[in-house]
Design an enzyme around this catalytic site. Structure first.
Site, PDB file in Angstrom:
ATOM      1  CD  GLU A 174      -2.608  -0.675   1.813  1.00 43.57           C
ATOM      2  OE1 GLU A 174      -2.369  -0.937   4.089  1.00 43.57           O
ATOM      3  OE2 GLU A 174      -4.685  -1.532   1.553  1.00 43.57           O
ATOM      4  CG  ASP A 304      -1.696  -7.478  16.245  1.00 45.45           C
ATOM      5  OD1 ASP A 304      -3.000  -7.872  16.029  1.00 45.45           O
ATOM      6  OD2 ASP A 304      -1.230  -6.271  15.609  1.00 45.45           O
TER       7      ASP A 304
HETATM    8  C1  FAD Z   1       0.211   0.331   9.160  1.00 44.08           C
HETATM    9  C2  FAD Z   1      -0.211  -0.438   9.486  1.00 44.08           C
HETATM   10  C3  FAD Z   1      -1.321  -1.132   8.774  1.00 44.08           C
HETATM   11  C4  FAD Z   1      -2.287  -1.718   9.509  1.00 44.08           C
HETATM   12  N1  FAD Z   1      -3.333  -2.763   8.015  1.00 44.08           N
HETATM   13  C5  FAD Z   1      -4.004  -2.894   8.976  1.00 44.08           C
HETATM   14  C6  FAD Z   1      -5.549  -3.211   7.385  1.00 44.08           C
HETATM   15  O1  FAD Z   1      -5.283  -2.942   6.395  1.00 44.08           O
HETATM   16  N2  FAD Z   1      -6.137  -4.422   7.916  1.00 44.08           N
HETATM   17  C7  FAD Z   1      -6.126  -4.943   9.448  1.00 44.08           C
HETATM   18  O2  FAD Z   1      -6.844  -5.496   9.628  1.00 44.08           O
HETATM   19  N3  FAD Z   1      -4.951  -4.674  10.272  1.00 44.08           N
HETATM   20  C8  FAD Z   1      -4.111  -4.483   9.863  1.00 44.08           C
HETATM   21  N4  FAD Z   1      -3.403  -3.993  10.269  1.00 44.08           N
HETATM   22  C9  FAD Z   1      -2.556  -4.535  11.297  1.00 44.08           C
HETATM   23  C10 FAD Z   1      -3.794  -4.244  12.804  1.00 44.08           C
HETATM   24  O3  FAD Z   1      -3.482  -2.687  12.800  1.00 44.08           O
HETATM   25  C11 FAD Z   1      -3.579  -4.880  14.252  1.00 44.08           C
HETATM   26  O4  FAD Z   1      -3.712  -6.329  13.349  1.00 44.08           O
HETATM   27  C12 FAD Z   1      -4.168  -4.439  15.023  1.00 44.08           C
HETATM   28  O5  FAD Z   1      -3.726  -2.847  15.267  1.00 44.08           O
HETATM   29  C13 FAD Z   1      -4.563  -5.393  16.275  1.00 44.08           C
HETATM   30  O6  FAD Z   1      -5.094  -4.373  17.269  1.00 44.08           O
HETATM   31  P1  FAD Z   1      -4.574  -4.642  18.973  1.00 44.08           P
HETATM   32  O7  FAD Z   1      -5.716  -3.725  20.174  1.00 44.08           O
HETATM   33  O8  FAD Z   1      -3.870  -6.048  19.458  1.00 44.08           O
HETATM   34  O9  FAD Z   1      -3.181  -3.456  19.500  1.00 44.08           O
HETATM   35  P2  FAD Z   1      -3.203  -1.612  18.524  1.00 44.08           P
HETATM   36  O10 FAD Z   1      -4.400  -1.585  17.793  1.00 44.08           O
HETATM   37  O11 FAD Z   1      -2.121  -1.938  18.427  1.00 44.08           O
HETATM   38  O12 FAD Z   1      -3.122  -1.574  19.917  1.00 44.08           O
HETATM   39  C14 FAD Z   1      -2.136  -1.339  21.837  1.00 44.08           C
HETATM   40  C15 FAD Z   1      -2.100  -0.096  22.086  1.00 44.08           C
HETATM   41  O13 FAD Z   1      -1.901  -0.942  23.645  1.00 44.08           O
HETATM   42  C16 FAD Z   1      -0.955   0.465  23.558  1.00 44.08           C
HETATM   43  N5  FAD Z   1       0.047  -0.068  24.562  1.00 44.08           N
HETATM   44  C17 FAD Z   1       0.870  -0.847  23.997  1.00 44.08           C
HETATM   45  N6  FAD Z   1       2.490  -1.561  25.037  1.00 44.08           N
HETATM   46  C18 FAD Z   1       1.421  -0.817  25.872  1.00 44.08           C
HETATM   47  C19 FAD Z   1       1.719  -0.114  27.430  1.00 44.08           C
HETATM   48  N7  FAD Z   1       3.194  -1.036  27.987  1.00 44.08           N
HETATM   49  N8  FAD Z   1       1.394   0.339  27.721  1.00 44.08           N
HETATM   50  C20 FAD Z   1       0.342   1.177  28.046  1.00 44.08           C
HETATM   51  N9  FAD Z   1      -0.077   0.730  27.009  1.00 44.08           N
HETATM   52  C21 FAD Z   1       0.732   0.817  25.178  1.00 44.08           C
HETATM   53  C22 FAD Z   1      -0.632   1.578  22.234  1.00 44.08           C
HETATM   54  O14 FAD Z   1      -0.175   2.366  22.549  1.00 44.08           O
HETATM   55  C23 FAD Z   1      -1.666   0.923  21.337  1.00 44.08           C
HETATM   56  O15 FAD Z   1      -2.766   1.930  21.742  1.00 44.08           O
HETATM   57  C24 FAD Z   1      -2.108  -3.122  10.239  1.00 44.08           C
HETATM   58  C25 FAD Z   1      -0.921  -2.203  11.209  1.00 44.08           C
HETATM   59  C26 FAD Z   1      -0.355  -1.499  10.742  1.00 44.08           C
HETATM   60  C27 FAD Z   1       1.141  -0.844  11.543  1.00 44.08           C
END
Ligand code: FAD
Length: 431
Positions: A174, A304
């Protein structure tokens, strides 16, 4: 529902896709929720590359968490970096020394960039994982174009005008497509000093095809579309080293470039590697079929960082629909537990995958359905608008896309030197 002293306490660490859905899912449940995140906003990562490629403003893909929590009166936001969890004492420890007691803890800290132990590549490459990195990358690219207009040596100009993107997954594809469009749109009109053909965009992928999670026919389509935009796609190339002026692959290929953009991998956030929890595939936390962490009473892991599995027992992909469904499930599970019930094991409902390459070109795979071209692109637009948080952001992003579609303009091109350094992959800016 206002907070009540002495009520069941749920601490959710991480306000990303999984954590936020969990907090919102608990908004009518008689619990007190504390959402902790080191950032004060929820980041819509799927559109991060559009910030890096001058199409969107950061605020259009970042929703302030306190604003989102208006919808959850039983939730409070605490900005902070969680550095430890006392599993026996049921307390979360923050970097500033504060401790948050919990009855239930939901770990949703996501991932960070994985350089596979190559610190040299980490030092000399730009990331595309956080908002800070996207802004840094945008500045860097615009800076390279400006510097290319004034340098006298051909070699130096070539180095400045060669952009290497490492990783042929959705983010790399992308971004490569968006960068190619940016270059095609602005160079001919605004940089008369630079010959259009002088810019090279190279996409390096270690595997045999781009977008390996999609059907081979869609990978092939993505490659053709990128090449149509002028991107050089090189498969089977694993990066071994990088400097400020070059990148080298294991096969011995060396490319002179001032820009190495690393999108080749992620790994669980550092926090989960310090807590003594069972970890499985790719270092993700092992969870049972109800997303509970083994041997850690009251602790759930989602998104994740968790190795949740599908019906076949395969670990789920690191994608936002999986994280969101897991977050909602854990909210239901906590509510059921309080009522003395249990919920059925977690089952992921397949939502498919989408990736866009450029204007009117995207690929999509939803169950047996394969989408490409204009249809794929329209589905991609609708899905991303739908999932973006906040009506105002949806409206603004829609206007920007409309403007871009009609005017062929990626307008956000001010080089703004904000405080940088979002962690991994922060390449020092050369002034
Ligand atoms: C550039 C990019 C593009 C993407 N595009 C897609 C897409 O098109 N479609 C799709 O399905 N998925 C996509 N993904 C994957 C998707 O972003 C992840 O699968 C998703 O964000 C996972 O959600 P999560 O809640 O596990 O973690 P996240 O959404 O990453 O949230 C984790 C949060 O935890 C916080 N955090 C981390 N460690 C700590 C700590 N020690 N103390 C306090 N806070 C903390 C972070 O600040 C963050 O806000 C993409 C990822 C990236 C990086």
């Amino acid at each position: 529902m206002p907070r009540v002293a002495g009520r069941h306490r749920v601490v959710v660490v991480g306000g990303g896709f999984g954590g936020l859905q969990c907090v919102l899912g608990l908004r009518r449940v008689p619990v007190d929720v504390t959402l902790v995140d080191r950032q004060n906003y929820h980041l819509f990562t799927p559109l991060l590359y559009q910030v890096a490629s001058s199409l969107l403003n950061p605020s259009e893909i970042a929703a302030p968490l306190r604003k989102v929590l208006r919808r959850a009166p039983n939730a409070r936001f605490r900005q902070g970096d969680v550095v430890d969890v006392d599993l026996a004492g049921r307390r979360v420890v923050l970097a500033d020394g504060a401790e948050l007691p919990y009855d239930d803890l939901v770990l949703a800290t996501g991932t960070t960039t994985n350089f596979f132990g190559n610190s040299e590549v980490a030092q000399h490459s730009l990331g595309l994982k956080t908002l800070g990195e996207a802004l840094q990358l945008r500045n860097h690219v615009l800076d390279c174009l400006e510097r290319a207009t004034v340098v006298s040596g051909d070699d130096e100009r070539r180095t400045l005008l060669t952009f290497c993107i490492v990783g042929g997954g959705p983010t790399g594809v992308e971004y490569a497509g968006a960068l190619a469009e940016l270059v095609r749109l602005v160079l001919p009109h605004e940089y008369p000093e630079i010959a259009f053909g002088a810019v090279r965009i190279v996409l390096l992928e270690g595997g045999e095809r781009l977008l390996p999670m999609f059907a081979p026919s869609l990978s092939a389509y993505a490659r053709r579309e990128l090449e149509r935009l002028g991107v050089e796609v090189r498969l089977g190339e694993l990066v071994s080293s990088a400097t400020d002026e070059s990148v080298t692959t294991r096969s011995g290929t060396s490319i002179a470039t001032a820009s190495v953009v690393w999108t080749a991998g992620v790994r669980p956030e550092d926090l989960v590697t310090t807590i003594p929890l069972a970890r499985g595939v790719a270092g993700r936390i092992e969870v049972d079929e109800r997303l509970r962490v083994r041997d850690a009473p009251g602790v759930f892991a989602i998104g994740d960082i968790a190795a949740a599995r599908d019906r076949r027992g395969d670990v789920l992909a690191m994608q936002s629909p999986q994280a969101m469904q897991e977050g909602r499930y854990v909210a239901r599970s906590i509510a059921a537990g309080l009522a003395g019930n249990t919920v059925a094991p977690f089952r992921y409902r397949e939502k498919g995958s989408l990736a866009t390459i450029g204007r009117k070109a995207a690929v999509g795979q939803i169950g047996p359905l394969r989408l490409r071209g204009l249809l794929g692109w329209v589905v991609w637009l609708v899905v991303h608008l739908y999932y973006l948080i906040g009506f105002e952001n949806r409206f603004r992003v829609m206007l920007r896309w409309g403007w871009y579609y009609l005017r062929y303009d990626r307008p956000i091109r001010s080089i703004i030197r904000a405080a940088e350094g979002s962690g991994s992959g922060a390449r020092p800016q050369r002034e």
